[in-house]
Design a protein around this motif. Structure first.
Motif, PDB file in Angstrom:
ATOM      1  N   ASP A 185      10.849  -9.805  -5.159  1.00 37.31           N
ATOM      2  CA  ASP A 185       9.706  -9.739  -4.253  1.00 37.31           C
ATOM      3  C   ASP A 185      10.174  -9.584  -2.808  1.00 37.31           C
ATOM      4  O   ASP A 185       9.559  -8.873  -2.023  1.00 37.31           O
ATOM      5  N   LYS A 206       2.738  -4.151   4.482  1.00 43.07           N
ATOM      6  CA  LYS A 206       2.043  -5.345   3.975  1.00 43.07           C
ATOM      7  C   LYS A 206       0.957  -5.012   2.942  1.00 43.07           C
ATOM      8  O   LYS A 206       0.852  -5.653   1.905  1.00 43.07           O
ATOM      9  N   THR A 207       0.139  -3.991   3.227  1.00 45.58           N
ATOM     10  CA  THR A 207      -0.955  -3.629   2.320  1.00 45.58           C
ATOM     11  C   THR A 207      -0.417  -3.069   1.006  1.00 45.58           C
ATOM     12  O   THR A 207      -0.894  -3.444  -0.072  1.00 45.58           O
ATOM     13  N   GLN A 213       0.910  -5.892  -1.072  1.00 46.64           N
ATOM     14  CA  GLN A 213      -0.169  -6.688  -1.663  1.00 46.64           C
ATOM     15  C   GLN A 213      -0.774  -5.990  -2.884  1.00 46.64           C
ATOM     16  O   GLN A 213      -1.083  -6.627  -3.883  1.00 46.64           O
ATOM     17  N   LYS A 221       1.287  -7.476  -5.933  1.00 49.97           N
ATOM     18  CA  LYS A 221       0.422  -8.642  -6.151  1.00 49.97           C
ATOM     19  C   LYS A 221      -0.921  -8.279  -6.773  1.00 49.97           C
ATOM     20  O   LYS A 221      -1.833  -9.094  -6.823  1.00 49.97           O
ATOM     21  N   GLY A 234      -3.390  -6.325  -5.780  1.00 50.00           N
ATOM     22  CA  GLY A 234      -4.546  -6.281  -4.892  1.00 50.00           C
ATOM     23  C   GLY A 234      -5.285  -4.961  -5.021  1.00 50.00           C
ATOM     24  O   GLY A 234      -4.945  -4.103  -5.838  1.00 50.00           O
TER      25      GLY A 234
END
Length: 144
Positions: free
Chosen positions: A9, A18-19, A22, A26, A28
């Protein structure tokens, strides 16, 4: 056969914005209608995983579904893996990059948009558009 890409990770977080981290790592979702590829319809080229560069979709497989995310009806053979996703109290088919397991989005079936009866609803931040064909010729297929 797809070449596997394994990273921690911490390594992914260092390489991705960042987006994208995510969404790809993750699971998202970017907000509907905000992605750069939602209304982008090139006649040629292909889309690769933003995390690892694995070729996923041809430009010809992209279509306008009006769902607010890029939609594809076929993928390159062996490019994706799928899992049953039971989040939000519903059963969906999650699509992930076959090389790095990055979360791309979900498959919706039998809506009638295309002859394959599949709509791959993909987050723009999970993919990158590349001009021209993939480095080696790849066969497309219905993915689920």
């Amino acid at each position: 056969m797809v070449q596997r890409v394994e990273k921690s990770d911490a390594e992914w977080a260092k390489e991705l914005d960042k987006t994208s981290f995510q969404v790809l790592r993750k699971k998202g979702t970017e907000p509907a209608g905000t992605g750069e590829y939602d209304k982008f319809f090139p006649k040629e080229g292909h889309f690769v995983c933003k995390g690892c560069g694995n070729p996923l979709y041809s430009a010809q497989s992209k279509f306008n579904s009006g769902c607010g995310w890029p939609a594809f009806d076929k993928c390159y053979k062996g490019a994706l893996i799928t899992e049953t996703d039971m989040t939000f109290g519903m059963k969906r088919v999650e699509i992930m990059c076959g090389a790095c397991d990055g979360h791309l989005g979900h498959v919706f079936e039998n809506e009638g948009f295309t002859p394959t009866m599949e709509r791959h609803c993909v987050n723009s931040v999970s993919v990158l558009y590349k001009e021209g064909p993939p480095p080696t010729p790849l066969e497309e297929e219905k993915c689920t």
